[in-house]
Every structure is written in C-alpha cells, then in structure tokens.
Motif scaffolding. Sequence first.
Motif, short mmCIF file in Angstrom:
data_model
loop_
_atom_site.label_atom_id
_atom_site.label_comp_id
_atom_site.label_asym_id
_atom_site.label_seq_id
_atom_site.Cartn_x
_atom_site.Cartn_y
_atom_site.Cartn_z
N ALA A 44 -9.07 -0.39 -3.60
CA ALA A 44 -8.81 -1.46 -4.63
C ALA A 44 -10.10 -2.29 -4.45
O ALA A 44 -10.75 -2.60 -5.49
CB ALA A 44 -7.63 -2.19 -4.64
N ALA A 45 -10.37 -2.41 -3.27
CA ALA A 45 -11.86 -3.49 -3.26
C ALA A 45 -13.03 -2.75 -3.69
O ALA A 45 -13.75 -3.24 -4.25
CB ALA A 45 -11.85 -3.97 -1.59
N ALA A 89 1.99 0.67 -7.07
CA ALA A 89 1.95 -0.66 -7.29
C ALA A 89 1.28 -1.73 -6.52
O ALA A 89 0.80 -2.71 -7.00
CB ALA A 89 3.72 -1.14 -7.41
N ARG A 90 1.12 -1.50 -5.27
CA ARG A 90 0.57 -2.11 -4.14
C ARG A 90 -0.97 -2.06 -4.38
O ARG A 90 -1.66 -3.09 -4.29
CB ARG A 90 0.85 -1.75 -2.83
CG ARG A 90 0.53 -2.79 -1.79
CD ARG A 90 1.19 -3.80 -1.87
NE ARG A 90 0.67 -4.97 -0.86
CZ ARG A 90 0.04 -6.20 -1.26
NH1 ARG A 90 0.12 -6.42 -2.45
NH2 ARG A 90 -0.49 -7.04 -0.29
N PHE A 91 -1.40 -0.85 -4.89
CA PHE A 91 -2.93 -0.80 -4.93
C PHE A 91 -3.22 -1.68 -6.22
O PHE A 91 -4.26 -2.29 -6.39
CB PHE A 91 -3.13 0.69 -5.57
CG PHE A 91 -4.48 1.00 -6.17
CD1 PHE A 91 -5.68 1.11 -5.34
CD2 PHE A 91 -4.51 1.05 -7.55
CE1 PHE A 91 -7.05 1.24 -5.82
CE2 PHE A 91 -5.91 1.38 -8.04
CZ PHE A 91 -6.99 1.43 -7.33
N GLN A 92 -2.26 -1.55 -7.51
CA GLN A 92 -2.53 -2.61 -8.64
C GLN A 92 -2.53 -3.90 -8.13
O GLN A 92 -3.36 -4.60 -8.61
CB GLN A 92 -1.53 -2.22 -9.56
CG GLN A 92 -1.51 -0.78 -10.12
CD GLN A 92 -2.61 -0.26 -10.67
OE1 GLN A 92 -3.49 -0.95 -11.30
NE2 GLN A 92 -2.94 0.90 -10.53
N ASP A 93 -1.78 -4.46 -7.24
CA ASP A 93 -1.69 -5.65 -6.81
C ASP A 93 -3.01 -6.02 -6.03
O ASP A 93 -3.78 -7.13 -6.30
CB ASP A 93 -0.47 -5.97 -5.72
CG ASP A 93 0.77 -6.16 -6.29
OD1 ASP A 93 0.99 -6.05 -7.83
OD2 ASP A 93 1.72 -5.92 -5.62
N TYR A 94 -3.43 -5.31 -5.05
CA TYR A 94 -4.67 -5.34 -4.35
C TYR A 94 -5.80 -5.43 -5.35
O TYR A 94 -6.84 -6.00 -5.05
CB TYR A 94 -4.99 -4.26 -3.38
CG TYR A 94 -4.28 -4.56 -1.97
CD1 TYR A 94 -4.26 -5.56 -1.32
CD2 TYR A 94 -3.28 -3.41 -1.73
CE1 TYR A 94 -3.44 -5.74 -0.25
CE2 TYR A 94 -2.59 -3.54 -0.52
CZ TYR A 94 -2.85 -4.72 0.20
OH TYR A 94 -2.12 -4.82 1.67
N LEU A 95 -5.83 -4.54 -6.32
CA LEU A 95 -6.89 -4.54 -7.32
C LEU A 95 -6.92 -5.93 -8.10
O LEU A 95 -7.97 -6.60 -8.22
CB LEU A 95 -6.70 -3.39 -8.35
CG LEU A 95 -7.91 -2.95 -9.35
CD1 LEU A 95 -9.01 -2.75 -8.67
CD2 LEU A 95 -7.54 -2.10 -10.27
#
Length: 109
Positions: A44-45, A89-95
């Motif tokens: 994501a970063a 969903a966690r990837f999307q949050d980190y993004l």
Amino acid sequence: SGSFKPADLRDLLTSLGVLDADTGHWHLGELKGKAAAPLSAFPAAYRALFEAKLMLFADAPVYRKAFEEEFHVKFSDRLATFKDGSGSARFQDYLVEARRWITIWKANQ
C-alpha cells in the motif's frame, strides 16, 4: 525520487504501525492468515508513493526484495502485486492512510 528520502519512507511505514520507531524494522513477528493483514501496509505504501511520483516503478519482486532487506520483513509476491482495486480491506485502509500521509508530507516540503 526527488526530495523523498529513505528516512521518509521509514517514517511513513512507522506511521502505519508496521515498523518499530527505534529500529526502523518490522516488529510484528511472523504472521500467518488473517493476522498477517499488517503486511499489506508495504504494498500500500509503495503503491501510494508510486502514484505520487515519489518512487519509481519497479516490478513487485524487485521492490519487495528491497523492502524486505531494508525493513527486515517478509511478504509474498502475491501480496506485493496488490493494486488499488484489489487487495484486502486492510490493504485499502493502509492505502488511504498512506495517501493522506503523503499529502501532509508534500504540504510540509
């Protein structure tokens, strides 16, 4: 790329909660299954930094290896290839959080 430095990447990942502030390394141990969601902070970063033109494009295995060596973390090529429209969903949050961090970083430059 430009004025964005490795220390800035470390700060971003630390703000996402996946690096120890003192060592600058992954500090959550070996995670499997759903518990491994924090690993998605790394792609994501990278994705957010690439979008912001702060990092150059690199194939997933290339940037994954660099991140693994620099931050003492292990994650799969499958995870490394997550894009904006895919991933957990966690990837999307980190993004979203990485994009917000970048906006603030740019405003402070």
